[in-house]
Every structure is written in C-alpha cells, then in structure tokens.
Design a protein around this motif. Sequence first.
Motif, PDB file in Angstrom:
ATOM      1  N   SER A  76      -0.057  -1.054  -0.087  1.00 45.75           N
ATOM      2  CA  SER A  76       0.012   0.033   0.188  1.00 45.75           C
ATOM      3  C   SER A  76       0.749   1.335   0.201  1.00 45.75           C
ATOM      4  CB  SER A  76      -0.825  -0.174   0.938  1.00 45.75           C
ATOM      5  OG  SER A  76       0.255   0.476   2.590  1.00 45.75           O
ATOM      6  N   THR A  77       2.709   0.817  -0.284  1.00 43.49           N
ATOM      7  CA  THR A  77       2.867   2.574  -0.239  1.00 43.49           C
ATOM      8  C   THR A  77       2.597   2.973  -1.917  1.00 43.49           C
ATOM      9  OG1 THR A  77       4.977   1.025  -1.253  1.00 43.49           O
ATOM     10  CG2 THR A  77       4.663   1.099   1.584  1.00 43.49           C
ATOM     11  N   ARG A  78       3.147   4.066  -1.736  1.00 41.56           N
ATOM     12  CA  ARG A  78       2.819   4.680  -2.861  1.00 41.56           C
ATOM     13  C   ARG A  78       3.326   4.358  -4.500  1.00 41.56           C
ATOM     14  NH1 ARG A  78       0.694   9.361  -4.001  1.00 41.56           N
ATOM     15  NH2 ARG A  78      -0.012  10.194  -1.923  1.00 41.56           N
ATOM     16  N   PRO A  79       4.884   4.300  -4.403  1.00 41.49           N
ATOM     17  CA  PRO A  79       5.566   2.997  -5.514  1.00 41.49           C
ATOM     18  C   PRO A  79       5.205   2.283  -5.854  1.00 41.49           C
ATOM     19  CG  PRO A  79       7.239   4.153  -3.784  1.00 41.49           C
ATOM     20  CD  PRO A  79       5.578   4.033  -2.865  1.00 41.49           C
ATOM     21  N   CYS A  80       4.605   1.375  -4.445  1.00 44.45           N
ATOM     22  CA  CYS A  80       3.427   0.060  -5.032  1.00 44.45           C
ATOM     23  C   CYS A  80       2.856   0.810  -5.567  1.00 44.45           C
ATOM     24  CB  CYS A  80       3.809  -1.237  -4.016  1.00 44.45           C
ATOM     25  SG  CYS A  80       5.188  -1.681  -3.652  1.00 44.45           S
ATOM     26  N   ILE A  81       1.149   0.761  -5.119  1.00 39.53           N
ATOM     27  CA  ILE A  81       0.506   1.385  -5.727  1.00 39.53           C
ATOM     28  C   ILE A  81       0.127   2.168  -7.587  1.00 39.53           C
ATOM     29  CG2 ILE A  81      -1.659   2.928  -5.652  1.00 39.53           C
ATOM     30  CD1 ILE A  81      -1.605   2.524  -2.423  1.00 39.53           C
ATOM     31  N   ILE A  82       1.342   2.997  -7.324  1.00 41.35           N
ATOM     32  CA  ILE A  82       1.595   3.403  -8.624  1.00 41.35           C
ATOM     33  C   ILE A  82       1.756   1.991  -9.760  1.00 41.35           C
ATOM     34  CG2 ILE A  82       3.637   5.105 -10.391  1.00 41.35           C
ATOM     35  CD1 ILE A  82       2.928   6.727  -7.860  1.00 41.35           C
ATOM     36  N   ALA A  83       3.095   1.376  -9.106  1.00 45.38           N
ATOM     37  CA  ALA A  83       3.203   0.268 -10.411  1.00 45.38           C
ATOM     38  C   ALA A  83       1.878  -0.460 -10.955  1.00 45.38           C
ATOM     39  CB  ALA A  83       3.962  -0.351  -8.976  1.00 45.38           C
ATOM     40  N   LEU A  84       0.935  -0.759  -9.596  1.00 49.57           N
ATOM     41  CA  LEU A  84       0.064  -1.021  -9.487  1.00 49.57           C
ATOM     42  C   LEU A  84      -1.035  -1.046 -10.071  1.00 49.57           C
ATOM     43  CD1 LEU A  84      -0.913  -2.651  -6.103  1.00 49.57           C
ATOM     44  CD2 LEU A  84      -0.017  -4.379  -8.051  1.00 49.57           C
ATOM     45  N   ASN A  85      -1.395   0.483 -10.146  1.00 44.47           N
ATOM     46  CA  ASN A  85      -2.224   0.783 -11.614  1.00 44.47           C
ATOM     47  C   ASN A  85      -1.568   0.843 -12.212  1.00 44.47           C
ATOM     48  OD1 ASN A  85      -4.212   1.702  -9.542  1.00 44.47           O
ATOM     49  ND2 ASN A  85      -3.032   3.421  -8.719  1.00 44.47           N
ATOM     50  N   LYS A  86      -0.054   1.360 -12.765  1.00 48.76           N
ATOM     51  CA  LYS A  86       0.605   1.349 -14.331  1.00 48.76           C
ATOM     52  C   LYS A  86       0.213  -0.337 -14.862  1.00 48.76           C
ATOM     53  CE  LYS A  86       2.767   2.728 -17.154  1.00 48.76           C
ATOM     54  NZ  LYS A  86       2.271   4.250 -18.287  1.00 48.76           N
ATOM     55  N   LEU A  87       0.932  -0.589 -13.802  1.00 41.91           N
ATOM     56  CA  LEU A  87       0.569  -2.362 -14.484  1.00 41.91           C
ATOM     57  C   LEU A  87      -0.680  -2.528 -15.292  1.00 41.91           C
ATOM     58  CD1 LEU A  87       2.103  -4.936 -14.832  1.00 41.91           C
ATOM     59  CD2 LEU A  87       1.452  -5.484 -12.665  1.00 41.91           C
ATOM     60  N   ALA A  88      -1.119  -1.670 -14.507  1.00 41.98           N
ATOM     61  CA  ALA A  88      -3.606  -2.314 -14.800  1.00 41.98           C
ATOM     62  C   ALA A  88      -3.617  -1.816 -15.913  1.00 41.98           C
ATOM     63  CB  ALA A  88      -4.144  -1.560 -13.655  1.00 41.98           C
ATOM     64  N   THR A  89      -2.494  -0.752 -16.434  1.00 43.33           N
ATOM     65  CA  THR A  89      -3.527   0.340 -17.481  1.00 43.33           C
ATOM     66  C   THR A  89      -2.536  -0.959 -19.634  1.00 43.33           C
ATOM     67  OG1 THR A  89      -1.132   0.551 -17.500  1.00 43.33           O
ATOM     68  CG2 THR A  89      -3.003   2.497 -16.850  1.00 43.33           C
ATOM     69  N   PHE A  90      -2.079  -2.490 -18.637  1.00 38.95           N
ATOM     70  CA  PHE A  90      -1.257  -3.523 -19.527  1.00 38.95           C
ATOM     71  C   PHE A  90      -2.897  -4.446 -20.273  1.00 38.95           C
ATOM     72  CE2 PHE A  90       2.649  -2.134 -18.109  1.00 38.95           C
ATOM     73  CZ  PHE A  90       3.478  -2.439 -19.534  1.00 38.95           C
ATOM     74  N   ALA A  91      -3.919  -4.370 -19.505  1.00 34.39           N
ATOM     75  CA  ALA A  91      -4.983  -5.022 -19.710  1.00 34.39           C
ATOM     76  C   ALA A  91      -6.241  -3.801 -20.557  1.00 34.39           C
ATOM     77  CB  ALA A  91      -5.121  -5.515 -18.650  1.00 34.39           C
ATOM     78  N   ARG A  92      -6.443  -4.156 -21.871  1.00 32.32           N
ATOM     79  CA  ARG A  92      -7.923  -3.666 -22.016  1.00 32.32           C
ATOM     80  C   ARG A  92      -8.651  -4.751 -22.110  1.00 32.32           C
ATOM     81  NH1 ARG A  92      -4.686   0.770 -22.902  1.00 32.32           N
ATOM     82  NH2 ARG A  92      -3.083   0.981 -24.215  1.00 32.32           N
ATOM     83  N   THR A  93      -8.832  -5.260 -22.399  1.00 31.81           N
ATOM     84  CA  THR A  93     -10.306  -6.323 -21.666  1.00 31.81           C
ATOM     85  C   THR A  93     -10.515  -6.822 -21.097  1.00 31.81           C
ATOM     86  OG1 THR A  93      -8.867  -8.269 -22.928  1.00 31.81           O
ATOM     87  CG2 THR A  93     -10.091  -7.246 -24.350  1.00 31.81           C
ATOM     88  N   PRO A  94     -11.466  -7.415 -20.059  1.00 30.54           N
ATOM     89  CA  PRO A  94     -12.081  -8.581 -19.333  1.00 30.54           C
ATOM     90  C   PRO A  94     -11.178  -9.972 -19.196  1.00 30.54           C
ATOM     91  CG  PRO A  94     -13.537  -7.193 -19.994  1.00 30.54           C
ATOM     92  CD  PRO A  94     -13.479  -7.168 -21.234  1.00 30.54           C
ATOM     93  N   ALA A  95     -10.907 -10.678 -20.441  1.00 30.57           N
ATOM     94  CA  ALA A  95      -9.971 -11.657 -20.330  1.00 30.57           C
ATOM     95  C   ALA A  95      -8.507 -11.159 -20.078  1.00 30.57           C
ATOM     96  CB  ALA A  95      -9.905 -12.017 -22.116  1.00 30.57           C
ATOM     97  N   GLN A  96      -8.650  -9.850 -20.646  1.00 32.42           N
ATOM     98  CA  GLN A  96      -6.944  -9.592 -20.491  1.00 32.42           C
ATOM     99  C   GLN A  96      -6.780  -9.681 -19.175  1.00 32.42           C
ATOM    100  OE1 GLN A  96      -6.147  -6.652 -22.821  1.00 32.42           O
ATOM    101  NE2 GLN A  96      -5.482  -7.853 -24.705  1.00 32.42           N
ATOM    102  N   ALA A  97      -8.005  -8.886 -18.289  1.00 30.61           N
ATOM    103  CA  ALA A  97      -7.499  -8.507 -16.819  1.00 30.61           C
ATOM    104  C   ALA A  97      -7.151  -9.855 -15.837  1.00 30.61           C
ATOM    105  CB  ALA A  97      -8.950  -7.631 -16.453  1.00 30.61           C
ATOM    106  N   LEU A 282       9.210   3.774   2.580  1.00 26.16           N
ATOM    107  CA  LEU A 282       8.894   4.259   1.411  1.00 26.16           C
ATOM    108  C   LEU A 282       7.524   4.698   1.511  1.00 26.16           C
ATOM    109  CD1 LEU A 282       8.668   0.263  -1.370  1.00 26.16           C
ATOM    110  CD2 LEU A 282      10.288   2.936  -1.039  1.00 26.16           C
ATOM    111  N   HIS A 283       7.120   4.677   3.110  1.00 30.43           N
ATOM    112  CA  HIS A 283       5.778   5.459   4.189  1.00 30.43           C
ATOM    113  C   HIS A 283       6.635   6.674   4.277  1.00 30.43           C
ATOM    114  CE1 HIS A 283       2.250   3.399   3.747  1.00 30.43           C
ATOM    115  NE2 HIS A 283       2.540   2.027   3.801  1.00 30.43           N
ATOM    116  N   ARG A 284       8.192   6.459   4.003  1.00 31.72           N
ATOM    117  CA  ARG A 284       8.485   7.672   4.605  1.00 31.72           C
ATOM    118  C   ARG A 284       8.119   8.441   6.353  1.00 31.72           C
ATOM    119  NH1 ARG A 284       8.497  12.930   2.047  1.00 31.72           N
ATOM    120  NH2 ARG A 284      10.427  12.918   2.314  1.00 31.72           N
ATOM    121  N   THR A 285       6.939   8.923   6.327  1.00 34.49           N
ATOM    122  CA  THR A 285       6.181   8.838   7.528  1.00 34.49           C
ATOM    123  C   THR A 285       5.812   8.448   9.184  1.00 34.49           C
ATOM    124  OG1 THR A 285       4.221   9.714   7.422  1.00 34.49           O
ATOM    125  CG2 THR A 285       6.095  11.336   6.624  1.00 34.49           C
ATOM    126  N   PRO A 286       6.065   7.777   9.824  1.00 34.18           N
ATOM    127  CA  PRO A 286       5.453   7.597  11.155  1.00 34.18           C
ATOM    128  C   PRO A 286       3.840   7.507  10.866  1.00 34.18           C
ATOM    129  CG  PRO A 286       7.333   8.666  11.667  1.00 34.18           C
ATOM    130  CD  PRO A 286       7.396   9.282  10.857  1.00 34.18           C
TER     131      PRO A 286
END
Length: 437
Positions: A76-97, A282-286
């Motif tokens: 749930s850190t910002r770098p991991c979330i950004i990476a997951l959201n970016k990776l999600a863009t590679f799926a264009r159809t339900p089957a690909q998802a 990666l969360h940076r602050t407590p």
Amino acid sequence: MLNRITQPLSRLVERYLPDPYIFVCLLTLLVLGLASIFTPATPLEAITIWGQGFWNLLQFAMQMLLILVCGYMLASTRPCIIALNKLATFARTPAQAIMLVTLVAMLASWLNWGFGLVVGALFAKALARQIAVDYRLLVASAYSGFIVWHGGLAGSVPLTIATPGHFAEAQIGVLGTSQTLFAPFNLLILGGLLVIMPLLNRFMLPPAQSQVVVDPSKLTQPEPPNPPASLTPAERLEHSAMIGTTIGLLGCGYLFYYFLAAGGTLNLNSVIALFLFLAILLHRTPANLLNSLQEAIRGGAGIVIQFPFYAGIMAVMVKTGLAQQISGGFVEISTSTTLPLWSFLSAGLVNIFVPSGGGQWAVQAPIVIPAAQALGTDIARVAMAVAWGDAWTNLIQPFWALPVLAIAGLKAKDIMGFCLIQLLVSGVVIALILTLA
C-alpha cells in the motif's frame, strides 16, 4: 463448457457455504468426533487435547499475522500503488484483466505468500477500477495465484529441511533448495501452472450479461490524511520523514549485511523484517505507516480469531494419531513411483484440518520419510509433494482466503465456486508432474 459448469456451481456454493468461522467450528466438531470414533482417545481425552492445544501456535500465528500486515503495508505504499495502477493499464479487455491478475498474483506469491495475497487483492481492485469485469472471478483469479507459494521462496517445508538443526535432520540430513525449490520437477510444476491457471481463469469468464461488476467508486484506495496545519511537537515527530527514512535505512542496511555478508537465508522472520523495513522506508513518515497499519489489521481479523481453533484441531489430529492414520493409509497403498502422488493427495486432505505448512510437515514427516527410505523414493520429491498438497487445497480452505476477501470486500461464497474448478484442474497438473516427470 466451463461457464456451464461454473455458474451453477457458484450458485450452489453461494447458497450453502457458511462463513469461515462457522466452517472452523464445524471442522472442530468433526475432528473431535472422528478422533473419538477412530482412535483410542475417549471423547473427554479428545476435548482435553483440543483445549490444551488451543494456544500452541501463538508464536506462529503472530508470524503469520505479521507477514500479512507487513505485506499489506508494503503493497500500500505509494510506489507500489503507482506500479500496480500502471501495470493495470496493460489490460484492455476483461479476459486480459483475468489473465494478468493471475500472473501477477502467482509471481508475487512465489516470492512470499503474504505478499502474494495482498498484491493480488490490491491489483484486482486496481483492475476493477479501470475495466468492467466480473469482480468475483477477478478476485478468485487473484487468490488462485496463492497455489504456488509452497513451491516458492517462502515455502515452509523446503526452507525447514534446508535449515541445519531441523527436527528430521537425523533421518534425511539437510536438503538444500537445489533439491527442492529449484529441482527440475518443481520448476516444471511452476511453469505448468503459470501457463494453465491464467488460461483456465480466462475461460471461466461468464458472458457479459451474467457478470457481477462493481462500481469503481467503491474501490478507491484511501488517501493518507493531510497533516494538520498547526503541528504540536508530538505531531511533528509523527509526520517526520527523517525518522521513517532513518529507521527504514537502518533496517535495510542490517538486512543487506544479513543476506550478503553473514550468509543469512530466507525464513519467516527475515521475510517479515524485509517487508517491514521496506514499508517503513517507502511510507517515509510514521503517520503514513500507522494509517496503513490500521487498514492492514482489518484484513487479519479473521486470522486472529480462527487460528487458535485450528491450533486446537491440529493438536487433536496429531496427539490422537488421527492425522497419522490418514497419511499412513495413503502410504500403505504406495509404491516407489506413486509415493509422491499419494503424499500429495494425503497432504491435501490433511490440509483441510491443519492449514499450516510447517505444522503439516511436522505431522506427515514421521510417516512419509520412513516410507520414502523403505521404498527408495527421492525424499526431496516426497517432501515437495507434501508442500504442494498443502498449497493445493488452500484453494477451498477459507482460512487463507480471509485476507484477500477482507481487502476485496467479498465473502468466501462469492469466489469458492470458481476455486473448486481451479482445485480440480491444478490438482491434475501437479499430480501428473509429481508422478511422471
């Protein structure tokens, strides 16, 4: 054809599968009854063993909870979330998802089971925010990636027998991961599942008019709250990036020394530490870390209440000899060729009652090791057969689905119809390779 099978099966499971807590209660009653009937233990003795074993796995339960919590905080850190959201863009159809979430969850679970569960669930939500796809199958596909964990880097059985001083060292010595995790037969199983599971899940996709699609607005990732405009001295410390960064770097520096200089190996504690210190860094602050922790704890609530029940069930299974009877029955009909197969199947059955890889190996090792030695079967292969059996029936054991379901906002009955099909197909693949490869 798969849709014609899956849809009525899903409706059947949705109607009759109880909550996982009810499941463990019924399982408790079943084990107590079987132990009283088929072992020398009296009902009073079985209940006494159950009560005394209720707290036997507190340390292990804490490790399991920490793996889940730390894996969630890292994912749930910002770098991991950004990476997951970016990776999600590679799926264009339900089957690909469907195929993409399966692959990502499998690769993450191969690294570590807790990380795989969390990443799979979060990635499923990221995909559902972008693509209209059956959310039940999407989450079931994410959970199906969990099947590879015991053949991966955090597998408790191969790591246990690779550790000097393990309880069976006098019988089998220390078996390195080159004989188990990186053996050709195990890599073949992993490769087969990496191809078959995404395709299987894709072909279970219901027709568009039958899909259950979730409103994307309900799947948004909560943003960490902004710090107050006027901070007290205590609040300045909580929002200090210097503290989080310093502690994260200290921990990562120690792990760098542990793995590279001291020759440390992957085990439960080192994996927890790796996830924790990376999350802190990666969360940076407590404050950000603690906000993520609050979300993570909710996903582990089911583990906290149910693990003691499974500890009690394990105690009854082991101390009354019921688990040994189940495993021994399979071993008695084995040959040198079929011992890995029957070890796999017996481990799958025992796993329904003892959902713990390390605990299961403690139950089955005293049975399968002498059998392997007597029949001249490769002990490393038999040990991995037990490991794969443990991972296999997790597909229908609601216990380990709890974190995924909590993150995804679903119930066990929503995905178990799909999981039954995954169980049958993956079981055939694993069994064939264990026996014939």
